[in-house]
Scaffold this motif. Structure first.
Motif, PDB file in Angstrom:
ATOM      1  N   GLY A 166     -42.083   1.106 -45.298  1.00  0.00           N
ATOM      2  CA  GLY A 166     -41.702   2.365 -44.683  1.00  0.00           C
ATOM      3  C   GLY A 166     -40.190   2.539 -44.688  1.00  0.00           C
ATOM      4  O   GLY A 166     -39.428   1.633 -45.048  1.00  0.00           O
ATOM      5  N   THR A 167     -39.754   3.700 -44.307  1.00  0.00           N
ATOM      6  CA  THR A 167     -38.332   3.983 -44.184  1.00  0.00           C
ATOM      7  C   THR A 167     -37.788   3.258 -42.961  1.00  0.00           C
ATOM      8  O   THR A 167     -38.395   3.329 -41.889  1.00  0.00           O
ATOM      9  CB  THR A 167     -38.122   5.503 -44.020  1.00  0.00           C
ATOM     10  OG1 THR A 167     -38.701   6.161 -45.141  1.00  0.00           O
ATOM     11  CG2 THR A 167     -36.650   5.841 -43.908  1.00  0.00           C
ATOM     12  N   PRO A 168     -36.676   2.547 -43.096  1.00  0.00           N
ATOM     13  CA  PRO A 168     -36.101   1.869 -41.931  1.00  0.00           C
ATOM     14  C   PRO A 168     -35.774   2.888 -40.837  1.00  0.00           C
ATOM     15  O   PRO A 168     -35.395   4.019 -41.126  1.00  0.00           O
ATOM     16  CB  PRO A 168     -34.815   1.246 -42.477  1.00  0.00           C
ATOM     17  CG  PRO A 168     -34.971   1.222 -43.958  1.00  0.00           C
ATOM     18  CD  PRO A 168     -35.878   2.363 -44.300  1.00  0.00           C
ATOM     19  N   PHE A 169     -35.960   2.488 -39.581  1.00  0.00           N
ATOM     20  CA  PHE A 169     -35.557   3.376 -38.504  1.00  0.00           C
ATOM     21  C   PHE A 169     -34.554   2.661 -37.619  1.00  0.00           C
ATOM     22  O   PHE A 169     -34.528   1.445 -37.525  1.00  0.00           O
ATOM     23  CB  PHE A 169     -36.748   3.949 -37.725  1.00  0.00           C
ATOM     24  CG  PHE A 169     -37.590   2.943 -37.006  1.00  0.00           C
ATOM     25  CD1 PHE A 169     -37.380   2.684 -35.657  1.00  0.00           C
ATOM     26  CD2 PHE A 169     -38.612   2.273 -37.656  1.00  0.00           C
ATOM     27  CE1 PHE A 169     -38.167   1.772 -34.982  1.00  0.00           C
ATOM     28  CE2 PHE A 169     -39.404   1.364 -36.989  1.00  0.00           C
ATOM     29  CZ  PHE A 169     -39.179   1.110 -35.648  1.00  0.00           C
ATOM     30  N   GLY A 170     -33.686   3.456 -37.015  1.00  0.00           N
ATOM     31  CA  GLY A 170     -32.499   2.945 -36.349  1.00  0.00           C
ATOM     32  C   GLY A 170     -32.746   2.120 -35.105  1.00  0.00           C
ATOM     33  O   GLY A 170     -33.711   2.305 -34.380  1.00  0.00           O
ATOM     34  N   CYS A 171     -31.827   1.195 -34.886  1.00  0.00           N
ATOM     35  CA  CYS A 171     -31.746   0.426 -33.654  1.00  0.00           C
ATOM     36  C   CYS A 171     -30.270   0.375 -33.277  1.00  0.00           C
ATOM     37  O   CYS A 171     -29.524   1.270 -33.674  1.00  0.00           O
ATOM     38  CB  CYS A 171     -32.388  -0.954 -33.803  1.00  0.00           C
ATOM     39  SG  CYS A 171     -31.815  -1.941 -35.197  1.00  0.00           S
ATOM     40  N   GLU A 172     -29.837  -0.620 -32.581  1.00  0.00           N
ATOM     41  CA  GLU A 172     -28.478  -0.647 -32.045  1.00  0.00           C
ATOM     42  C   GLU A 172     -27.404  -0.392 -33.105  1.00  0.00           C
ATOM     43  O   GLU A 172     -27.500  -0.888 -34.226  1.00  0.00           O
ATOM     44  CB  GLU A 172     -28.214  -1.967 -31.326  1.00  0.00           C
ATOM     45  CG  GLU A 172     -28.255  -3.174 -32.237  1.00  0.00           C
ATOM     46  CD  GLU A 172     -28.159  -4.483 -31.491  1.00  0.00           C
ATOM     47  OE1 GLU A 172     -27.194  -5.210 -31.752  1.00  0.00           O
ATOM     48  OE2 GLU A 172     -29.042  -4.763 -30.666  1.00  0.00           O
ATOM     49  N   GLY A 173     -26.423   0.414 -32.743  1.00  0.00           N
ATOM     50  CA  GLY A 173     -25.333   0.717 -33.666  1.00  0.00           C
ATOM     51  C   GLY A 173     -25.845   1.303 -34.962  1.00  0.00           C
ATOM     52  O   GLY A 173     -26.610   2.262 -34.975  1.00  0.00           O
TER      53      GLY A 173
END
Length: 131
Positions: free
Chosen positions: A37-44
Motif C-alpha cells: 500500500g501507499t505509505p501513510f504518515g507518522c511523526e515528522g
C-alpha cells in the motif's frame, strides 16, 4: 531525536513477522500477498509500512483452535494486545516485539466451508522511501 529506521528495514521486519505467523499454518496453505500500500504518515516526515496477506489453509482447518494457540506458538517474540473489542469471529491482535514492534491483526473468516486467515500489519515509524 534518534533517526528512524529505513522504509526497507521496516518492510523486511514486517514481512518476517507475517511469515512467522504463516509458518504456524498447515504446510499446504497458499498465501496471497496484496501489493504494498501507499505509505501513510507518522511523526515528522516518517511513514508507516502496511501489508495484508490472505492465507488459505486446507479444508480441515480449525480457525478458532489456530487463533487460540497462536500466541503460545509464537512465544515471547509476540505479545497479545487487548483491543477491548468483542468479535464474533476468531481473531487476535499482536505486537511483534522481536520485529520492530510491528502491530499485527490475525483473523479467520469462513465461507462456503472454506476458511481464510487474514494477516494485516503496520510497521513502526520509518523514513519515507526515496522512490
Amino acid at each position: 531525536m534518534s533517526q528512524l529506521p529505513t522504509y526497507a528495514e521496516v518492510q523486511d521486519e514486517t514481512h518476517r513477522a507475517m511469515q512467522r505467523i504463516v509458518d504456524e499454518l498447515p504446510p499446504d496453505s497458499t498465501v496471497e500477498r496484496d501489493p504494498d500500500g501507499t505509505p501513510f504518515g507518522c511523526e515528522g516526515d516518517g511513514v508507516f509500512y502496511t501489508a495484508q496477506w490472505v492465507v488459505h489453509p486446507g479444508a480441515d482447518f480449525d480457525g478458532q483452535q489456530f487463533i487460540d494457540g497462536l500466541p503460545g506458538a509464537l512465544g515471547d517474540d509476540f505479545e497479545v494486545e487487548d483491543t477491548g473489542l468483542a468479535l464474533d469471529f476468531p481473531a487476535v491482535s499482536l505486537v511483534a516485539v522481536a520485529y520492530g514492534d510491528t502491530g499485527m491483526n490475525v483473523s479467520v473468516a469462513a465461507a462456503g466451508g472454506h476458511s481464510s486467515v487474514g494477516i494485516t500489519a503496520t510497521s513502526q515509524c520509518a523514513q519515507a522511501p526515496s522512490d
